[in-house]
Design a protein around this motif. Sequence first.
Motif, PDB file in Angstrom:
ATOM      1  N   GLY A  32       0.817  -1.205   0.000  1.00 14.82           N
ATOM      2  CA  GLY A  32       0.000   0.000   0.000  1.00 14.82           C
ATOM      3  C   GLY A  32       0.853   1.258   0.000  1.00 14.82           C
ATOM      4  O   GLY A  32       0.565   2.218  -0.714  1.00 14.82           O
ATOM      5  N   ALA A  33       1.920   1.232   0.784  1.00 12.33           N
ATOM      6  CA  ALA A  33       2.831   2.368   0.826  1.00 12.33           C
ATOM      7  C   ALA A  33       3.520   2.565  -0.514  1.00 12.33           C
ATOM      8  O   ALA A  33       3.702   3.700  -0.977  1.00 12.33           O
ATOM      9  CB  ALA A  33       3.861   2.173   1.932  1.00 12.33           C
ATOM     10  N   ALA A  34       3.921   1.467  -1.159  1.00 15.11           N
ATOM     11  CA  ALA A  34       4.663   1.546  -2.416  1.00 15.11           C
ATOM     12  C   ALA A  34       3.856   2.251  -3.504  1.00 15.11           C
ATOM     13  O   ALA A  34       4.391   3.070  -4.269  1.00 15.11           O
ATOM     14  CB  ALA A  34       5.064   0.149  -2.881  1.00 15.11           C
ATOM     15  N   ILE A  35       2.572   1.960  -3.564  1.00 19.17           N
ATOM     16  CA  ILE A  35       1.716   2.599  -4.573  1.00 19.17           C
ATOM     17  C   ILE A  35       1.659   4.103  -4.343  1.00 19.17           C
ATOM     18  O   ILE A  35       1.835   4.913  -5.267  1.00 19.17           O
ATOM     19  CB  ILE A  35       0.306   1.984  -4.537  1.00 19.17           C
ATOM     20  CG1 ILE A  35       0.349   0.515  -4.997  1.00 19.17           C
ATOM     21  CG2 ILE A  35      -0.651   2.794  -5.406  1.00 19.17           C
ATOM     22  CD1 ILE A  35      -0.939  -0.241  -4.761  1.00 19.17           C
ATOM     23  N   ALA A  36       1.437   4.493  -3.095  1.00 21.10           N
ATOM     24  CA  ALA A  36       1.326   5.917  -2.778  1.00 21.10           C
ATOM     25  C   ALA A  36       2.658   6.640  -2.963  1.00 21.10           C
ATOM     26  O   ALA A  36       2.702   7.792  -3.396  1.00 21.10           O
ATOM     27  CB  ALA A  36       0.819   6.087  -1.344  1.00 21.10           C
ATOM     28  N   GLU A  43      10.963   7.793  -6.068  1.00 22.13           N
ATOM     29  CA  GLU A  43      11.507   6.528  -6.561  1.00 22.13           C
ATOM     30  C   GLU A  43      12.229   5.853  -5.398  1.00 22.13           C
ATOM     31  O   GLU A  43      13.277   6.315  -4.942  1.00 22.13           O
ATOM     32  CB  GLU A  43      12.463   6.773  -7.720  1.00 22.13           C
ATOM     33  CG  GLU A  43      12.811   5.499  -8.479  1.00 22.13           C
ATOM     34  CD  GLU A  43      13.500   5.811  -9.797  1.00 22.13           C
ATOM     35  OE1 GLU A  43      13.643   4.880 -10.614  1.00 22.13           O
ATOM     36  OE2 GLU A  43      13.898   6.968 -10.010  1.00 22.13           O
ATOM     37  N   ALA A  44      11.651   4.768  -4.922  1.00 25.73           N
ATOM     38  CA  ALA A  44      12.090   4.173  -3.665  1.00 25.73           C
ATOM     39  C   ALA A  44      13.066   3.025  -3.850  1.00 25.73           C
ATOM     40  O   ALA A  44      12.834   2.133  -4.659  1.00 25.73           O
ATOM     41  CB  ALA A  44      10.881   3.676  -2.873  1.00 25.73           C
ATOM     42  N   LEU A 225      -2.443   9.657   3.452  1.00 24.87           N
ATOM     43  CA  LEU A 225      -1.113   9.289   2.978  1.00 24.87           C
ATOM     44  C   LEU A 225      -0.703  10.134   1.781  1.00 24.87           C
ATOM     45  O   LEU A 225       0.463  10.528   1.657  1.00 24.87           O
ATOM     46  CB  LEU A 225      -1.061   7.796   2.632  1.00 24.87           C
ATOM     47  CG  LEU A 225       0.335   7.236   2.318  1.00 24.87           C
ATOM     48  CD1 LEU A 225       1.308   7.509   3.458  1.00 24.87           C
ATOM     49  CD2 LEU A 225       0.257   5.739   2.039  1.00 24.87           C
ATOM     50  N   ARG A 226      -1.644  10.439   0.890  1.00 24.26           N
ATOM     51  CA  ARG A 226      -1.313  11.273  -0.263  1.00 24.26           C
ATOM     52  C   ARG A 226      -0.812  12.646   0.182  1.00 24.26           C
ATOM     53  O   ARG A 226       0.183  13.162  -0.345  1.00 24.26           O
ATOM     54  CB  ARG A 226      -2.531  11.419  -1.177  1.00 24.26           C
ATOM     55  CG  ARG A 226      -2.822  10.193  -2.017  1.00 24.26           C
ATOM     56  CD  ARG A 226      -3.637  10.545  -3.245  1.00 24.26           C
ATOM     57  NE  ARG A 226      -4.959  11.041  -2.899  1.00 24.26           N
ATOM     58  CZ  ARG A 226      -6.046  10.279  -2.802  1.00 24.26           C
ATOM     59  NH1 ARG A 226      -5.963   8.973  -3.011  1.00 24.26           N
ATOM     60  NH2 ARG A 226      -7.214  10.810  -2.505  1.00 24.26           N
ATOM     61  N   ALA A 249      12.245  -2.914  -5.991  1.00 23.27           N
ATOM     62  CA  ALA A 249      10.866  -2.967  -5.525  1.00 23.27           C
ATOM     63  C   ALA A 249      10.805  -3.575  -4.139  1.00 23.27           C
ATOM     64  O   ALA A 249      11.793  -4.160  -3.663  1.00 23.27           O
ATOM     65  CB  ALA A 249      10.028  -3.800  -6.510  1.00 23.27           C
ATOM     66  N   PRO A 250       9.646  -3.482  -3.446  1.00 22.15           N
ATOM     67  CA  PRO A 250       9.518  -4.092  -2.133  1.00 22.15           C
ATOM     68  C   PRO A 250       9.793  -5.592  -2.198  1.00 22.15           C
ATOM     69  O   PRO A 250       9.378  -6.269  -3.145  1.00 22.15           O
ATOM     70  CB  PRO A 250       8.057  -3.826  -1.755  1.00 22.15           C
ATOM     71  CG  PRO A 250       7.589  -2.774  -2.662  1.00 22.15           C
ATOM     72  CD  PRO A 250       8.433  -2.813  -3.891  1.00 22.15           C
TER      73      PRO A 250
END
Length: 252
Positions: A32-36, A43-44, A225-226, A249-250
């Motif tokens: 969920g965090a990755a999408i937001a 870029e994580a 979160l947004r 990616a995660p």
Amino acid sequence: MSDPVPILVSYSSKTPRHDAAFAEELRTLAEGAAIAIAEAGLEARWVNAAAPHADARDLAATARGVIVLGGADVDPALYGATANGTWMDSADAAADTFEADLMRAAIERDLPLFTICRGTQLLNVVCGGTLIQDLGAGIHREPNQDMVTHPVDIHVGTRLAAVLGSGIRDVRSGHHQAVDALGVGLIVSATAPDGVVEAIESADDRWILGVQWHPEDAGSDPVQLRLLLADFAAAARIVLPVDDDPITAPAA
């Protein structure tokens, strides 16, 4: 549109200290965090805190912001206390050490630092604070460890209020530990009806903010979160660019 901003995101994605159900819960929250995070133009690089395979300070030198997600309880030895319950079965010394070093490096480099749940508890400890080891029965977690919805009061005049607005807002939580003695250089920016600290942030103008609840949970108001990530991203964009490492990616 501006180029994506490289950041680090840490949580314990794989460790024998977590049972299968807990590991799956953390993975779902991370997704969920990755999408937001991506939607915010960030870029994580995802790091498994339990087995990072890299020095925290070296990693921080590649990033323009740091996010630390939830996970196991923090070892009370880090704040000079003794464990008083069986909850220590899921604690992970490697994750504690890595994420504490990562936070120190972020603070020293003046990087935006956003923490969630365990991350917020560890942030308080890194700043010299202590934790309540077990809240007992109450509004913050169901006995089966499912998330619960409860209100928090966001304090006027804080960064959190500037982002989400002050006053009462419903959040999703799943924790039995919380901030006790507040760390140096921090202020409380939200509390629950029972007085438990629900958010902390830097007392000065540095972008350091931790929420005890889970804005990345599927049952949360997605606007929370947004807005938090948009403000975090704005702060990260003004950090001097760095030489980016490969982005991953995660972990599954």
